[in-house]
Design a protein around this motif. Structure first.
Motif, PDB file in Angstrom:
ATOM      1  N   THR A  20      23.397   0.102 -28.270  1.00  0.00           N
ATOM      2  CA  THR A  20      23.522  -0.863 -27.173  1.00  0.00           C
ATOM      3  C   THR A  20      23.958  -0.173 -25.894  1.00  0.00           C
ATOM      4  O   THR A  20      23.407  -0.433 -24.816  1.00  0.00           O
ATOM      5  N   ALA A  24      21.708   0.187 -22.492  1.00  0.00           N
ATOM      6  CA  ALA A  24      22.268  -0.315 -21.235  1.00  0.00           C
ATOM      7  C   ALA A  24      22.262   0.771 -20.166  1.00  0.00           C
ATOM      8  O   ALA A  24      21.891   0.516 -19.012  1.00  0.00           O
ATOM      9  N   GLU A  27      18.689   1.287 -19.030  1.00  0.00           N
ATOM     10  CA  GLU A  27      18.266   0.216 -18.134  1.00  0.00           C
ATOM     11  C   GLU A  27      18.857   0.391 -16.747  1.00  0.00           C
ATOM     12  O   GLU A  27      18.186   0.145 -15.741  1.00  0.00           O
ATOM     13  N   ILE A  28      20.110   0.817 -16.668  1.00  0.00           N
ATOM     14  CA  ILE A  28      20.742   1.042 -15.362  1.00  0.00           C
ATOM     15  C   ILE A  28      20.020   2.154 -14.608  1.00  0.00           C
ATOM     16  O   ILE A  28      19.734   2.026 -13.413  1.00  0.00           O
TER      17      ILE A  28
END
Length: 151
Positions: A20, A24, A27-28
């Protein structure tokens, strides 16, 4: 002493947290690259992910097939997220309806066929011939009363 099942549950939680966090962070970074590509489009820097031509062809014309694929993908993915989160407790559905997969398949196939037809049209158009040199000019006659083509 914890049992092996308890250790596996802890291991699964740790692996889930690591994945996760990795997704994340990924994605950032992607959002940062999109931000830089959008704002650097006027400069000559090749940096970031530029979304100016997300649903357009290389010529700049709008592509209905790309737009349809983008919309269908967003609608179906958001519907799947809604289905997953509406279950008590949230869980992945046992089966995805064939109609949804059919719609995604039709949308993807129309995009692929559109690209194939577009490449065939490009290859079928004849390329312009290179410019040829004009034929050599005859020198002007020295005597205006003489015919340069006679004897």
């Amino acid at each position: 002493m914890p049992s092996i099942n308890d250790l596996f549950v802890i291991l699964a939680l740790v692996i889930g947290c690591v994945i996760t966090i990795f997704v994340a962070v990924l994605e950032i970074f992607i959002l940062i690259f999109i931000w830089e590509g959008t704002w650097n489009s006027k400069t000559h820097k090749q940096r970031g992910i530029n979304l100016d031509k997300l649903i357009s062809e290389s010529t700049g014309d709008a592509s209905l097939a790309r737009f349809q694929l983008l919309i269908f993908t967003f609608v179906i993915s958001m519907s799947l997220v809604l289905i997953i989160t509406s279950n008590k407790p949230p869980s992945f559905p046992a089966s995805i309806p064939d109609q949804i997969l059919g719609l995604l398949g039709i949308s993807s196939t129309s995009y692929v066929l559109g690209k194939a037809l577009q490449s065939q049209v490009k290859s079928a158009t004849p390329e312009p011939l290179p410019p040829t040199e004009p034929p050599p000019q005859l020198p002007p006659p020295t005597d205006p009363n003489t015919d340069p083509y006679s004897g």
